[in-house]
Design an enzyme around this catalytic site. Structure first.
Site, PDB file in Angstrom:
ATOM      1  CB  CYS A  60      19.575  -8.666 -17.817  1.00  0.00           C
ATOM      2  SG  CYS A  60      20.116  -9.975 -17.283  1.00  0.00           S
ATOM      3  NE  ARG A 110      17.152 -15.335 -13.227  1.00  0.00           N
ATOM      4  CZ  ARG A 110      17.402 -14.261 -12.370  1.00  0.00           C
ATOM      5  NH1 ARG A 110      18.684 -13.755 -12.641  1.00  0.00           N
ATOM      6  NH2 ARG A 110      16.739 -13.874 -11.166  1.00  0.00           N
ATOM      7  CG  ASN A 162      22.039  -6.767 -10.580  1.00  0.00           C
ATOM      8  OD1 ASN A 162      22.526  -5.800 -10.726  1.00  0.00           O
ATOM      9  ND2 ASN A 162      20.898  -7.098 -10.509  1.00  0.00           N
ATOM     10  CG  ASP A 163      24.136 -12.411  -8.697  1.00  0.00           C
ATOM     11  OD1 ASP A 163      24.449 -12.137  -7.424  1.00  0.00           O
ATOM     12  OD2 ASP A 163      23.345 -12.696  -9.281  1.00  0.00           O
ATOM     13  NE  ARG A 211      22.202  -9.162  -5.662  1.00  0.00           N
ATOM     14  CZ  ARG A 211      21.578  -9.667  -7.089  1.00  0.00           C
ATOM     15  NH1 ARG A 211      22.127 -10.834  -7.411  1.00  0.00           N
ATOM     16  NH2 ARG A 211      20.576  -9.191  -7.660  1.00  0.00           N
ATOM     17  NE  ARG A 262      16.012 -10.307 -11.127  1.00  0.00           N
ATOM     18  CZ  ARG A 262      16.029  -8.891 -11.431  1.00  0.00           C
ATOM     19  NH1 ARG A 262      15.058  -7.945 -11.799  1.00  0.00           N
ATOM     20  NH2 ARG A 262      17.360  -8.451 -11.348  1.00  0.00           N
ATOM     21  CG  HIS A 282      -1.963  -0.880   0.797  1.00  0.00           C
ATOM     22  ND1 HIS A 282      -2.704  -1.816   1.895  1.00  0.00           N
ATOM     23  CD2 HIS A 282      -2.841  -0.978  -0.219  1.00  0.00           C
ATOM     24  CE1 HIS A 282      -3.697  -2.491   1.313  1.00  0.00           C
ATOM     25  NE2 HIS A 282      -3.834  -1.920   0.171  1.00  0.00           N
ATOM     26  CD  GLU A 307      23.818 -14.754 -12.754  1.00  0.00           C
ATOM     27  OE1 GLU A 307      23.196 -13.773 -12.136  1.00  0.00           O
ATOM     28  OE2 GLU A 307      23.019 -15.877 -12.634  1.00  0.00           O
TER      29      GLU A 307
HETATM   30  C1  PEP Z   1      22.230 -10.224 -12.209  1.00  0.00           C
HETATM   31  O1  PEP Z   1      22.641 -10.692 -11.382  1.00  0.00           O
HETATM   32  O2  PEP Z   1      22.780  -8.958 -12.486  1.00  0.00           O
HETATM   33  C2  PEP Z   1      20.772 -10.352 -12.395  1.00  0.00           C
HETATM   34  C3  PEP Z   1      20.233  -9.634 -13.423  1.00  0.00           C
HETATM   35  O3  PEP Z   1      20.151 -11.252 -11.861  1.00  0.00           O
HETATM   36  P1  PEP Z   1      19.367 -11.256 -10.507  1.00  0.00           P
HETATM   37  O4  PEP Z   1      19.871  -9.586 -10.034  1.00  0.00           O
HETATM   38  O5  PEP Z   1      18.148 -11.665 -10.374  1.00  0.00           O
HETATM   39  O6  PEP Z   1      20.319 -12.093  -9.564  1.00  0.00           O
HETATM   40 MG    MG Z   2      21.948 -12.724 -10.848  1.00  0.00          MG
END
Ligand code: PEP
Ligand code: MG
Length: 557
Positions: free
Chosen positions: A482, A321, A434-435, A445, A285, A183, A411
């Site tokens: 991505c 994925r 990200n990973d 992370r 995802r 909300h 990744e």
């Molecule tokens: C990543 O790791 O960059 C990614 C896109 O996957 P997630 O953030 O879902 O781990």
């Molecule tokens: Mg990832």
């Protein structure tokens, strides 16, 4: 800090940290008088809370009115009332009976998961209101006449808190918990107040500290400088302009096409993707379909969700994925083999899939079935792939399921370093920065304290991206990007310059990235990439890239 931006715009001001403090009534607390009196007390308290909620809703009007009306109904839900009374009959004092009856109700909602699961925070608030009334405690309030608009920070905000908030008082919302459909998010959007949810560490911000909130990127900065604020405000207005002015497929100013795709967690985010002009999905995802369950979703349930996403993009690309469970997304029905002291380095993603082949096969065949009769190009990729052998194995499983376009995420540093050997056994790769950052810098992370190592501008990370993208282009294979970094318009140009052929990001970032690409040639993007890689620190890398991308200034970025 970074959370999930759920209501766009920039807000800044002093922090007002709302910490709810209605203590749990002691377990086993009993009453001394008559059960009927105790029950009457509860009925009166429930009635009063429901009445107050409705009155607040009527004063607020609009969306808040509906939400608060629904909450008033929950408070007086016959099932709940019966639950409280039967606990009183068993001797529990009214506050404890309320506490336990709400807990049952809450577990039931949480078990349902999804949208209903996100209502859990609301229930806690309702419970606390009733208990506060029964025990004569005051509920923590909000400043009603602040000197300047404040940034409201809370674990999660309940509609009763936010309904009467006025845009003139609140510069932004930040919550540690909550999801995009909480909300807080809904009301923030309807009020037009920038908001970030699921922001770890937000409650540690000291009361009164100055805070800058970017409701689009999800970034929350403590004690920003004046120039941070000025830049954020000008970026926000540029984003607004970009949203109005640029449309159509992603391409550089000299016509190099870079399809701009959306990252989504499920069909519920398709509207946002389409509204921001996504040309397809670059990262679906799928684990979100599994996360709130205690069993693998049925073939029909999976097929339905996948088909809904595929049908949204006839003629477009949809990259799905496979299940990325484990680490920070554990599934009770797919436990790791042994307790994991370092879950991020444990059985996660494809590793878990290999141990539960039935779950994998059911997902792959649901995907193949979903694609039948739809017109999207279905690409299926695996997360957490470290070696060419794993990539080959996954591609083989996909082939057996009848899936024609098979890829892997890059990744893990090993996969980037040997991308050449991975890319030759699949049809495409997609870089997850990200990973890749987490594993390259050995920096969890989820730890805000290591944020500087999670910076995608780290030159070492750029080198790995370049290596993977080059391997893909040498082999004539597509290379997506991505990770969240693609949402930064400067980085998006650099990723294209490094060789990414598609970019995928949170939907709200698409217009700005589209505008940034449209201002630059492919050659300029390549120069920016080279300049960034030549730097030795993230700050220098970003500055060097910017100096090659003069169109950013034209956009006010
Ligand atoms: C990543 O790791 O960059 C990614 C896109 O996957 P997630 O953030 O879902 O781990
Ligand atoms: Mg990832």
């Amino acid at each position: 800090m970074r959370g999930v931006g759920v209501s766009p715009g920039i807000g800044h001001g002093p922090a007002y940290v709302l910490s709810v403090s209605v203590p749990e009534p002691p377990a086993g607390a009993t009453y001394t008088g008559e059960a009927d009196d105790e029950k009457e007390r509860v009925t009166a308290a429930l009635g009063q809370v429901a009445g107050e909620l409705e009155a607040r809703g009527n004063r607020a009007g609009g969306e808040a009115k509906e939400i608060l009306k629904a909450q008033a109904l929950i408070v007086e839900d016959p099932g709940l009332v019966v639950g409280v009374k039967s606990l009183i009959d068993r001797g529990l004092a009214a506050p404890r009976a309320v506490y336990e009856a709400f807990a049952k109700y809450r577990d039931m909602l949480a078990g349902v998961g999804g949208y209903l699961g996100e209502r859990v925070a609301d229930l806690n608030d309702l419970r606390d209101r009733v208990i506060a009334l029964l025990t004569g405690q005051a509920l923590p309030g909000l400043p009603t006449d602040p000197v300047e608009p404040y940034v409201l920070i809370a674990r999660d905000l309940a509609p009763a808190d936010t309904a009467l908030l006025h845009k003139d008082y609140v510069a932004a919302f930040v919550t540690e918990e909550g999801g995009p459909t909480s909300h807080t998010a809904i009301l923030a959007r309807s009020l037009g107040v920038p908001a970030v949810v699921a922001c770890p560490g937000a409650l540690n911000v000291p009361m009164g500290a100055r805070v800058l909130v970017d409701g689009t990127s999800g970034e929350v900065r403590q004690e920003p400088t004046d120039s941070d604020v000025a830049r954020a405000v000008s970026e926000a207005s540029a984003r607004k302009r970009a949203l109005r002015e640029t449309s159509g497929p992603g391409r550089t100013s000299d016509g190099f096409e870079v399809p701009l795709l959306a990252n989504i967690g499920g069909p519920g985010e398709l509207d946002a993707a389409l509204a921001h002009g996504a040309e397809g999905i670059g990262l679906y995802r799928t684990e979100f379909l599994f996360l709130d369950k205690d069993h693998t979703p049925s073939a029909e349930e999976q097929e339905r969700a996948y088909r809904t996403v595929l049908e949204a993009f006839p003629g477009g690309k949809v990259v799905v994925r496979t299940l990325d469970a484990g680490a920070d997304k554990p599934l009770p029905f797919l436990p790791p083999l042994a307790a994991e002291p370092n879950p991020a380095l444990g059985e996660r993603g494809l590793r878990l899939f290999r141990r539960f082949p039935d779950v994998m096969r059911s997902q792959l065949s649901a995907l193949a079935a979903a694609a039948e009769g739809t017109y999207a190009q279905l690409d299926v990729m695996a997360p957490m792939v470290a070696t060419a052998e794993e990539a080959r194995w996954f591609a083989e499983q996909c082939r057996e399921a009848g899936l024609t376009s098979r890829g892997v995420m890059i990744e893990i540093p090993a996969a980037a370093i040997r991308a050449e050997s991975l890319v030759t056994v699949v049809d495409f790769i997609s870089i997850g920065t990200n990973d890749l950052a987490q594993y390259t810098f050995a920096a969890d992370r989820t730890l805000a304290a290591l944020g500087r190592l999670q910076d995608a501008w780290q030159p070492a990370l750029l080198d790995l991206v370049a290596r993977a993208a080059t391997a893909a282009s040498d082999n004539g294979k597509p290379c997506g990007a991505c990770g969240e970094s693609a949402a930064d318009p400067v980085m998006a140009c650099v990723l294209v310059g490094l060789g990414a052929t598609t970019l995928s990001m949170s939907p709200s970032a698409l217009p700005t990235v589209r505008a940034a690409l449209a201002e630059h040639t492919l050659g300029e993007c390549e120069l920016a990439a080279q300049a960034a890689r030549a730097a030795t620190t993230p700050a220098h890398a970003r500055a060097a890239a910017r100096s090659c991308l003069l169109g950013l200034a034209r956009l006010g970025l």
